[in-house]
Every structure is written in C-alpha cells, then in structure tokens.
Scaffold this motif. Structure first.
Motif, PDB file in Angstrom:
ATOM      1  N   ILE A 278      59.162 -81.625 -53.169  1.00  0.00           N
ATOM      2  CA  ILE A 278      59.514 -80.831 -54.201  1.00  0.00           C
ATOM      3  C   ILE A 278      58.866 -79.337 -53.729  1.00  0.00           C
ATOM      4  O   ILE A 278      57.985 -79.302 -53.238  1.00  0.00           O
ATOM      5  CB  ILE A 278      59.237 -81.241 -55.559  1.00  0.00           C
ATOM      6  N   PRO A 279      59.236 -78.351 -54.623  1.00  0.00           N
ATOM      7  CA  PRO A 279      58.854 -76.763 -54.357  1.00  0.00           C
ATOM      8  C   PRO A 279      57.268 -76.762 -54.951  1.00  0.00           C
ATOM      9  O   PRO A 279      56.868 -77.640 -55.949  1.00  0.00           O
ATOM     10  CB  PRO A 279      59.483 -76.181 -55.469  1.00  0.00           C
ATOM     11  N   VAL A 280      56.128 -76.205 -54.076  1.00  0.00           N
ATOM     12  CA  VAL A 280      54.914 -76.359 -54.228  1.00  0.00           C
ATOM     13  C   VAL A 280      54.262 -74.945 -54.079  1.00  0.00           C
ATOM     14  O   VAL A 280      54.607 -74.332 -52.983  1.00  0.00           O
ATOM     15  CB  VAL A 280      54.222 -77.305 -53.370  1.00  0.00           C
ATOM     16  N   TYR A 281      53.657 -74.323 -55.241  1.00  0.00           N
ATOM     17  CA  TYR A 281      53.085 -73.048 -54.970  1.00  0.00           C
ATOM     18  C   TYR A 281      51.279 -73.539 -54.911  1.00  0.00           C
ATOM     19  O   TYR A 281      50.992 -73.946 -55.794  1.00  0.00           O
ATOM     20  CB  TYR A 281      53.246 -72.292 -56.269  1.00  0.00           C
ATOM     21  N   LEU A 282      50.722 -73.012 -54.011  1.00  0.00           N
ATOM     22  CA  LEU A 282      49.402 -73.215 -53.729  1.00  0.00           C
ATOM     23  C   LEU A 282      48.730 -71.954 -53.850  1.00  0.00           C
ATOM     24  O   LEU A 282      49.001 -70.890 -53.317  1.00  0.00           O
ATOM     25  CB  LEU A 282      48.944 -73.847 -52.390  1.00  0.00           C
ATOM     26  N   GLN A 283      47.698 -71.764 -55.028  1.00  0.00           N
ATOM     27  CA  GLN A 283      47.023 -70.527 -55.185  1.00  0.00           C
ATOM     28  C   GLN A 283      45.393 -71.008 -55.223  1.00  0.00           C
ATOM     29  O   GLN A 283      44.804 -71.856 -55.756  1.00  0.00           O
ATOM     30  CB  GLN A 283      47.420 -70.127 -56.550  1.00  0.00           C
ATOM     31  N   ILE A 284      44.665 -70.187 -54.343  1.00  0.00           N
ATOM     32  CA  ILE A 284      43.315 -70.344 -54.064  1.00  0.00           C
ATOM     33  C   ILE A 284      42.843 -68.945 -53.965  1.00  0.00           C
ATOM     34  O   ILE A 284      43.053 -68.173 -53.353  1.00  0.00           O
ATOM     35  CB  ILE A 284      43.212 -71.391 -52.930  1.00  0.00           C
ATOM     36  N   ASP A 285      41.535 -68.715 -54.680  1.00  0.00           N
ATOM     37  CA  ASP A 285      40.704 -67.635 -54.714  1.00  0.00           C
ATOM     38  C   ASP A 285      39.508 -67.838 -53.437  1.00  0.00           C
ATOM     39  O   ASP A 285      39.112 -68.974 -53.511  1.00  0.00           O
ATOM     40  CB  ASP A 285      40.085 -67.206 -55.795  1.00  0.00           C
ATOM     41  N   GLN A 286      39.139 -66.840 -52.858  1.00  0.00           N
ATOM     42  CA  GLN A 286      38.287 -67.185 -51.649  1.00  0.00           C
ATOM     43  C   GLN A 286      36.850 -67.513 -52.244  1.00  0.00           C
ATOM     44  O   GLN A 286      35.981 -67.785 -51.506  1.00  0.00           O
ATOM     45  CB  GLN A 286      38.203 -65.959 -50.591  1.00  0.00           C
ATOM     46  N   GLY A 287      36.758 -67.077 -53.441  1.00  0.00           N
ATOM     47  CA  GLY A 287      35.651 -67.642 -54.103  1.00  0.00           C
ATOM     48  C   GLY A 287      35.448 -69.205 -54.425  1.00  0.00           C
ATOM     49  O   GLY A 287      34.138 -69.402 -54.546  1.00  0.00           O
ATOM     50  N   ARG A 288      36.557 -69.845 -54.125  1.00  0.00           N
ATOM     51  CA  ARG A 288      36.428 -71.136 -54.175  1.00  0.00           C
ATOM     52  C   ARG A 288      36.486 -71.646 -52.818  1.00  0.00           C
ATOM     53  O   ARG A 288      37.452 -72.499 -52.412  1.00  0.00           O
ATOM     54  CB  ARG A 288      37.540 -71.786 -54.998  1.00  0.00           C
ATOM     55  N   GLY A 289      35.572 -71.272 -51.981  1.00  0.00           N
ATOM     56  CA  GLY A 289      35.601 -71.349 -50.272  1.00  0.00           C
ATOM     57  C   GLY A 289      35.721 -72.886 -49.938  1.00  0.00           C
ATOM     58  O   GLY A 289      36.116 -73.009 -48.921  1.00  0.00           O
ATOM     59  N   TRP A 290      35.050 -73.533 -50.779  1.00  0.00           N
ATOM     60  CA  TRP A 290      34.861 -74.852 -50.199  1.00  0.00           C
ATOM     61  C   TRP A 290      36.617 -75.772 -50.376  1.00  0.00           C
ATOM     62  O   TRP A 290      36.535 -76.900 -50.045  1.00  0.00           O
ATOM     63  CB  TRP A 290      34.036 -75.951 -51.117  1.00  0.00           C
ATOM     64  N   THR A 291      37.310 -75.173 -50.743  1.00  0.00           N
ATOM     65  CA  THR A 291      38.807 -75.597 -51.037  1.00  0.00           C
ATOM     66  C   THR A 291      39.676 -74.739 -50.361  1.00  0.00           C
ATOM     67  O   THR A 291      40.891 -75.091 -50.438  1.00  0.00           O
ATOM     68  CB  THR A 291      39.195 -76.010 -52.365  1.00  0.00           C
ATOM     69  N   VAL A 292      39.404 -73.647 -49.688  1.00  0.00           N
ATOM     70  CA  VAL A 292      40.360 -72.646 -49.168  1.00  0.00           C
ATOM     71  C   VAL A 292      40.939 -73.368 -47.861  1.00  0.00           C
ATOM     72  O   VAL A 292      42.356 -73.448 -47.751  1.00  0.00           O
ATOM     73  CB  VAL A 292      39.689 -71.356 -48.767  1.00  0.00           C
ATOM     74  N   ASP A 293      40.177 -74.081 -46.943  1.00  0.00           N
ATOM     75  CA  ASP A 293      40.753 -74.909 -45.931  1.00  0.00           C
ATOM     76  C   ASP A 293      41.688 -75.821 -46.273  1.00  0.00           C
ATOM     77  O   ASP A 293      42.764 -76.225 -45.647  1.00  0.00           O
ATOM     78  CB  ASP A 293      39.593 -75.451 -45.014  1.00  0.00           C
ATOM     79  N   GLY A 294      41.366 -76.549 -47.403  1.00  0.00           N
ATOM     80  CA  GLY A 294      42.345 -77.805 -48.033  1.00  0.00           C
ATOM     81  C   GLY A 294      43.544 -77.095 -48.238  1.00  0.00           C
ATOM     82  O   GLY A 294      44.919 -77.762 -47.984  1.00  0.00           O
ATOM     83  N   HIS A 295      43.647 -76.139 -48.944  1.00  0.00           N
ATOM     84  CA  HIS A 295      45.103 -75.455 -49.224  1.00  0.00           C
ATOM     85  C   HIS A 295      45.781 -74.993 -48.158  1.00  0.00           C
ATOM     86  O   HIS A 295      46.975 -75.533 -47.956  1.00  0.00           O
ATOM     87  CB  HIS A 295      44.844 -74.130 -50.168  1.00  0.00           C
ATOM     88  N   ILE A 296      45.216 -74.528 -47.052  1.00  0.00           N
ATOM     89  CA  ILE A 296      45.823 -74.313 -45.806  1.00  0.00           C
ATOM     90  C   ILE A 296      46.301 -75.240 -45.192  1.00  0.00           C
ATOM     91  O   ILE A 296      47.644 -75.463 -44.516  1.00  0.00           O
ATOM     92  CB  ILE A 296      45.006 -73.320 -44.787  1.00  0.00           C
ATOM     93  N   GLU A 297      45.602 -76.603 -45.134  1.00  0.00           N
ATOM     94  CA  GLU A 297      46.059 -77.801 -44.558  1.00  0.00           C
ATOM     95  C   GLU A 297      47.374 -78.517 -45.187  1.00  0.00           C
ATOM     96  O   GLU A 297      48.135 -78.915 -44.695  1.00  0.00           O
ATOM     97  CB  GLU A 297      44.981 -78.737 -44.384  1.00  0.00           C
ATOM     98  N   LEU A 298      47.023 -78.250 -46.616  1.00  0.00           N
ATOM     99  CA  LEU A 298      48.100 -78.982 -47.280  1.00  0.00           C
ATOM    100  C   LEU A 298      49.458 -77.973 -47.242  1.00  0.00           C
ATOM    101  O   LEU A 298      50.582 -78.632 -47.000  1.00  0.00           O
ATOM    102  CB  LEU A 298      47.696 -78.842 -48.908  1.00  0.00           C
ATOM    103  N   PHE A 299      49.386 -76.801 -47.137  1.00  0.00           N
ATOM    104  CA  PHE A 299      50.556 -75.694 -46.911  1.00  0.00           C
ATOM    105  C   PHE A 299      51.352 -76.436 -45.580  1.00  0.00           C
ATOM    106  O   PHE A 299      52.598 -76.511 -45.700  1.00  0.00           O
ATOM    107  CB  PHE A 299      49.942 -74.460 -46.786  1.00  0.00           C
ATOM    108  N   ASP A 300      50.585 -76.652 -44.626  1.00  0.00           N
ATOM    109  CA  ASP A 300      51.086 -76.934 -43.284  1.00  0.00           C
ATOM    110  C   ASP A 300      51.754 -78.242 -43.275  1.00  0.00           C
ATOM    111  O   ASP A 300      52.790 -78.392 -42.463  1.00  0.00           O
ATOM    112  CB  ASP A 300      49.917 -76.977 -42.195  1.00  0.00           C
ATOM    113  N   VAL A 301      51.515 -79.301 -44.180  1.00  0.00           N
ATOM    114  CA  VAL A 301      52.077 -80.419 -44.123  1.00  0.00           C
ATOM    115  C   VAL A 301      53.419 -80.744 -45.188  1.00  0.00           C
ATOM    116  O   VAL A 301      54.117 -81.586 -45.042  1.00  0.00           O
ATOM    117  CB  VAL A 301      50.817 -81.547 -44.471  1.00  0.00           C
ATOM    118  N   LEU A 302      53.552 -79.561 -46.114  1.00  0.00           N
ATOM    119  CA  LEU A 302      54.690 -79.659 -47.068  1.00  0.00           C
ATOM    120  C   LEU A 302      55.882 -79.685 -46.535  1.00  0.00           C
ATOM    121  O   LEU A 302      56.047 -78.795 -45.417  1.00  0.00           O
ATOM    122  CB  LEU A 302      54.377 -78.771 -48.056  1.00  0.00           C
ATOM    123  N   LYS A 303      56.877 -80.209 -46.877  1.00  0.00           N
ATOM    124  CA  LYS A 303      58.289 -80.202 -46.346  1.00  0.00           C
ATOM    125  C   LYS A 303      59.307 -79.333 -47.247  1.00  0.00           C
ATOM    126  O   LYS A 303      60.092 -78.986 -46.727  1.00  0.00           O
ATOM    127  CB  LYS A 303      58.893 -81.597 -46.393  1.00  0.00           C
TER     128      LYS A 303
END
Length: 402
Positions: A278-303
C-alpha cells in the motif's frame, strides 16, 4: 457499543465513543476510543495504537504542545492532534495494545515479539474499525515514533481496508535503536519505563521473552555470563536490571542480548515490510538520528507508492505531537478521500541538506551519485581525509568527549 457523548475542545465540539471493545481472533479484547464530528456521516478513520495508554493520548485535547526542556513535555503523547484530525473530517481511533492500558491479554517482549504478533492484532482492529457505521471503510494510521512502528507492523499483515499509512519517526531495527552504533543507549528504556519525563508503557501484563523462553536455571547461567563482562558488572544500573528484572522485563531482554543477530533480525519490522504494497509516506527529521537509517532501509524495500521526506536537524518534536500534520493530511486526502491534490506529482524523495541549508529532491534514493570517503581522527579532535599522519611520530592519544 458505548454511548455517544460530546466534549468541547476550544471552540470545537467533538463526539466521543469511549472504551469500545474490539475482539481479536483469539478472543482477547482491545480497548479503543473513537473521536469524530457530531453528525452521523461515515468518515475515513485514522488509527493510533500503542502501549502508552489511550488516556494519556487524550491529553492532546487539553495540554498545549511542549518542547524540551519543558518539564511538562511527556514523550509518550504521540497519537496526534485529536481536535485537528476531527476537524479535517476523520475519525481518530486511539487504542491500547494487548497487555497494556485497558486492553486484555499479555505482551511478551518488545513489540510482543514472542507472543501474539502485534501486526495480527492491528489487522483485526483495522478491519473492525472499517466495519463500524461511523467509518466509510477507508482506513489509515497516525502517530509518531512507537505509533509509527505499529503502522509498519500493521501494513505488513495487509489488512484489506488499510489504504495507506503515514509514518513519522518510527523505529524499526531494534538493535540499532537500543545499541545505536553498537553502544547501549538508555533512551528506549526511558520511553518504556517512564523516566526522564516520559510516562512509559501502561503496563498491565507485560513479560520478558527471555524469561518465557528459558528455564530459571538456564537464565541464571545466562545472567552470570552477562555479568562476566566487566563493563556490565561495573555498572550498578545494569547489575540491578539483571538481578531484579521484574518491572523492567523489556529492558532485561535488551541487556541480555548485546549483539546483533537472529534475536533482533527476526523481529525487525523492515524484514516484515517486504510484504507492504500500500502507499507509504516516510517522514523523519535528522534530529531523530537513531532512526534515519531505518527509514531509508524501509523505503528501499517497499513495493507500492512511496515517499521519503528527511527534514532538518531540529530539536525533537513537541508532545503532544502536532508537527507534520499538514503533509499527513495531504497524503490522506489523496489516498483516503480520493482528492487529486497533486501530491503524487511531486518528487518521491525530499532531503534537507544541513550544510547548504537547501532541500534536494529526487525520484529515488540517494538523490544523486554518492561518493564515500574515509575520515581519520587526528590530534585536537581534527578529522583528515589523509590515511597517513604527517605529524609527530608518537602523537598523544586523543578522542571526542561529550
């Protein structure tokens, strides 16, 4: 169904259905509240589920948003701006996960990985909401951090009526969240146990997965092995957790598993997210640095249709959480209300670049060709691209200090 009543939020009148009971497939009931406009028209629903307690989330109606270092800031009020959700024409459904708040059942281990999968419960809750007369069958989800993680677990189960999600600041790889860069970090403990201004999990029946999996004899041996680490044995806080895990059951599991591997990987929402279409919007601020990588990894696997929005290095968002709502409502206006507002004509990736203070957009991640270079630590906290140090033959030890 509980009786409908109304409340006032500023100049706005909101209809509320409190303590609705939602049956799960195993018979356990979860508790939810539904907030919506006063007329009987069915509306799209935005669901917010967590272990922090729905009554805490209701404070968004009466507590002005607080930023750090305000002592009134509670990091667990993360379900969103109830009054605005209602004003925008949605039903805001806020509920308690099993083993917490007013819900039944038990939660075993972080995110209940070890008990009934939370995605399974979320599937049942979503389909229940979609069938209610006050919902038009179109369901999305809302909430930052813990609530964002729940959205990923829900979408991975592919409930038919979940049409889209908007994830802000979720955390996924639990090893990276709790051993950020391989170093133990206590913030996740604060969020769960109620420290540093956070209320924490609304415990009713939560248990350690390690204590469920291992016999008392096995666990004593494993604890002794952990205490053989001199860094652990020298830290009174960790010794206390290992010797007295009751009421710190989730953190006990983290302390007992200091290395990445199967324990974390099989529970990583990014692994499960490969099912999401389904459609997914991922929003993250760099101030939450411990989860930025996770958002990028998640973006890469979404279909399915997807967007990645990386914001500036700002302070942590306010609580109650109100930021990013403009973007979220544009997303749901398109996917839940069928209004073509142009959001899908915009670039899929948007990144705020701290050095130039510019926003870079692109059709994919990374936005442009990336070149990786090694940096080497030099005396007086300086960094160099040169691998050979041309200074004194034996420079004094140096390091970074906080």
């Amino acid at each position: 169904m509980t009786d409908l009543h109304t409340i006032r939020a500023g100049e706005q009148t909101i209809a509320v259905r409190k303590d609705l009971r939602v049956s799960m497939r195993d018979g356990i009931e979860l508790a939810v509240d539904a907030y919506h406009g006063v007329d009987d028209a069915p509306r799209p629903a935005l669901i917010a589920m967590s272990a922090y307690g729905k009554e805490l989330q209701a404070l968004a109606l009466t507590t002005p948003p607080q930023r750090r270092p305000s002592p009134m800031r509670d990091g667990c009020i993360e379900a969103g701006d109830i009054a605005r959700v209602v004003r925008e024409g949605y039903v805001h459904v806020i509920g308690d996960m099993r083993g917490t708040g007013d819900s039944g059942g038990e939660m075993i281990g972080n995110y209940n990985f070890g008990g009934v999968p939370q995605g399974q419960d979320l599937y049942d809750a979503i389909e229940w909401v979609a069938a209610q007369p006050w919902c038009d069958g179109n369901v999305g989800m809302i909430g930052i951090s813990y609530f964002g993680s729940m959205q990923v677990l829900a979408a991975a189960e592919r409930p038919p009526h979940l049409k889209a999600i908007f994830v802000s600041g979720g955390h996924y790889d639990f090893y990276e969240t709790t051993y950020h860069g391989g170093v133990m970090w206590f913030m996740p403990r604060a969020a769960r146990e109620g420290r540093g201004g956070d209320s924490g999990i609304a415990h009713t029946d939560v248990k350690s997965r390690m204590r469920e999996v291992h016999s008392p004899e096995e666990l004593r041996k494993l604890v002794d092995e952990r205490l053989n680490d001199p860094d652990v044995a020298a830290w009174p806080n960790l010794v206390h957790v290992l010797k007295y895990p009751k009421n710190r059951e989730f953190w006990f599991d983290i302390v007992m598993n200091p290395l990445d591997g199967d324990w974390y990987e099989e529970r990583n929402p990014i692994t499960l997210a490969r099912n999401i279409d389904i459609p997914v919007y991922l929003q993250i601020d760099q101030g939450r640095g411990w989860t930025v990588d996770g958002h990028i990894e998640l973006f890469d696997v979404l279909k399915g249709p997807r967007k990645l929005d990386i914001g500036s290095y700002t302070p942590m968002q306010s609580r109650p959480w109100i930021e990013e709502h403009d973007k979220m409502f544009r997303w749901y206006e398109y996917w839940l209300k069928g209004i073509d507002n142009g959001i899908m004509d915009e670039p899929a990736v948007s990144v705020f670049v701290e050095g130039s203070r510019e926003v870079v957009t692109a059709a994919k991640w990374p936005p442009k060709k990336t070149e990786y270079k090694s940096l080497y630590l030099r005396p007086r906290h300086k960094l160099s691209f040169e691998p050979e140090f041309m200074g004194a033959e034996h420079a004094a030890p140096d390091g970074f200090y906080l």
